[in-house]
Write a protein that holds these residues in place. Structure first.
Motif, PDB file in Angstrom:
ATOM      1  N   CYS A   1     -15.324 -25.355 -18.517  1.00  0.00           N
ATOM      2  CA  CYS A   1     -16.439 -25.042 -19.422  1.00  0.00           C
ATOM      3  C   CYS A   1     -17.251 -26.291 -19.772  1.00  0.00           C
ATOM      4  O   CYS A   1     -16.761 -27.425 -19.721  1.00  0.00           O
TER       5      CYS A   1
ATOM      6  N   CYS B   1     -15.717 -28.567 -22.610  1.00  0.00           N
ATOM      7  CA  CYS B   1     -14.641 -29.459 -22.169  1.00  0.00           C
ATOM      8  C   CYS B   1     -15.203 -30.602 -21.336  1.00  0.00           C
ATOM      9  O   CYS B   1     -14.781 -31.753 -21.478  1.00  0.00           O
TER      10      CYS B   1
ATOM     11  N   ASN C   1     -12.972 -20.308 -17.196  1.00  0.00           N
ATOM     12  CA  ASN C   1     -14.413 -20.613 -17.308  1.00  0.00           C
ATOM     13  C   ASN C   1     -14.980 -21.141 -16.000  1.00  0.00           C
ATOM     14  O   ASN C   1     -15.841 -22.023 -15.988  1.00  0.00           O
TER      15      ASN C   1
ATOM     16  N   CYS D   1      -9.785 -26.114 -17.130  1.00  0.00           N
ATOM     17  CA  CYS D   1     -10.932 -25.484 -17.771  1.00  0.00           C
ATOM     18  C   CYS D   1     -12.203 -26.165 -17.275  1.00  0.00           C
ATOM     19  O   CYS D   1     -12.306 -27.388 -17.299  1.00  0.00           O
TER      20      CYS D   1
HETATM   21 ZN   LIG Z   1     -13.090 -25.662 -21.762  1.00  0.00          ZN
END
Ligand SMILES: [Zn+2]
Ligand SMILES: [Zn+2]
Length: 153
Positions: free
Chosen positions: A30, A33, A111, A28
């Motif tokens: 994003c 995160c 993402n 991920c």
């Molecule tokens: Zn994330």
């Protein structure tokens, strides 16, 4: 025999175990995160809730819920991160780094629109999430437009 993967927080106060095989593994990209992990990307492994057990130190597990999407669990003794419960998905992300005995076999990037670390591994790159997980299902090229501009001058 069911496989099990044990892990702990940074200080060892909290011991966890994931049993069987993850539903999915990947990265991920994003901003949440990245900020939470203090890292350019989060390597995740997603498990059904019944597959994840806390073996010790449950009383030391703290939780941060910045959005309804993620309940991020950490150790209150050392601040080390453990896992994130995703209510909309009904799945637990046990960070791959938390259970080192699991062979990490990433299958997807999510993402990717927010990436700060483009990765040329040939795996599918979702702009946000796959459609079956409530996302747009839209795919992106491995390189963001800005990276292409830098490369081509
Ligand atoms: Zn994330
Ligand atoms: Zn700890």
């Amino acid at each position: 025999m069911t496989k099990s993967y044990q892990g702990s927080c940074f200080c060892g106060s909290v011991q966890i175990e994931a049993q069987g095989e993850p539903e999915a593994m990947g990265y991920c990209h994003c901003a949440s995160c990245r900020s939470w992990a203090a890292a350019p990307v989060n390597a995740f492994s997603l498990w059904k809730p019944q597959a994840v057990k806390v073996l010790a130190g449950a009383e030391f597990i703290g939780m941060v819920r910045k959005t309804p999407m993620s309940e991020r669990q950490y150790c209150t003794q050392c601040g080390g991160h453990l896992m994130t419960w995703h209510p909309p998905f009904g799945l637990m992300d046990v960070y791959a780094a938390t259970i080192p005995s699991l062979t990490f076999k990433p299958g997807v990037h999510v993402n990717y629109e927010q990436t700060v670390l483009p990765m040329r591994d040939g795996l599918p790159k979702f702009k946000d999430f796959p459609a079956e997980m409530g996302g747009s299902g839209q795919m992106l090229p491995e390189h963001r437009a800005a990276d292409w501009e830098q490369m081509t001058g």
